[in-house]
Design a protein around this motif. Structure first.
Motif: not given
Lengths: 107, 124
Positions: A38, A44, A87, A98-101, B37, B39, B43-45
């Protein structure tokens, strides 16, 4: 819910470098893992599925590996367009998580 | 052109409602499951909800269950997200994203096509 922990949270690298990002699952997920890229202000972009299968059109410098709980995304010969946030996502169990990135920055 | 285009975002007060839409084109919408989804800013997804290709099964994250409702109109190639009792923590860009499997019976997949997103801001 299955937790995905990415490391590092951020890293700096130079064009031409090879970098590796790790994604660790809180329990085994077989190969049910995907990777996304992303860029700021953008949606993404899907890169890799089933832990190691490259989506059509994604450059071959991207590769994924792993199974069970430990996974890696490797980017070889970094290009300027590769600097972004990455991610991981598991689809082995409900809910999808999802992971935190991992933010990849230019050194 | 294969794409998903979200719309309907905007500013709303806590406790308010909003309906998002996701228009699909370039593929046979009625044969694919679709996710939402979100965001939050910086922050993250976070996965929110999923609807099966035929609308027969729906799944929700705990954080939105009972407040959000996903639906689809396959005759209009459009997905919806009805959001009620909105909270400040629902502030986010909301993306719709497609499951790559044709006529899949379950939720367990990656997301191969994403829309550009629509921003929802919940604030007093």
């Amino acid at each position: 819910a299955i937790q995905l922990t990415q490391s590092p949270s951020s890293l700096s690298a130079s064009v031409g470098d090879t970098v590796t990002i790790t994604c660790r699952a809180s329990q085994g997920i077989s190969s049910a893992l995907a990777w996304y890229q992303q860029k700021p202000g953008k949606a993404p972009k899907f890169l890799i599925f089933d832990a190691s299968s490259l989506e059509s059109g994604v450059p071959s410098r991207f590769s994924g590996s792993g199974s069970g709980t430990d996974f890696t995304l490797t980017i070889s010969s970094l290009q300027p367009e590769d600097f972004a946030t990455y991610y991981c996502q598991q689809f082995s169990d409900y809910p999808i998580t999802f992971g935190q990135g991992t933010r990849l920055e230019i050194k | 052109q294969v794409q998903l285009v979200e719309s309907g975002g905007g500013a709303v007060q806590p406790g308010g409602s909003l309906r998002l839409s996701c228009a699909a084109s370039g593929f046979t919408f009625s044969t694919y499951g679709i996710h939402w989804v979100r965001q939050a800013p910086g922050k993250g997804l976070e996965w929110v909800t999923f609807i099966r290709y035929d609308g027969s099964n729906k799944y929700y994250a705990d954080s939105v269950r009972g407040r959000f409702t996903i639906s689809r109109d396959n005759s209009r190639n459009t997905l919806y997200l009805q959001m009620n009792s909105l909270r400040v923590e629902d502030t986010a860009v909301y993306y719709c994203a497609k499951d790559p499997r044709i006529a899949a019976a379950d939720i367990y997949s990656y997301l191969d096509l994403w829309g550009r997103g629509t921003l929802v801001t919940v604030s007093s």
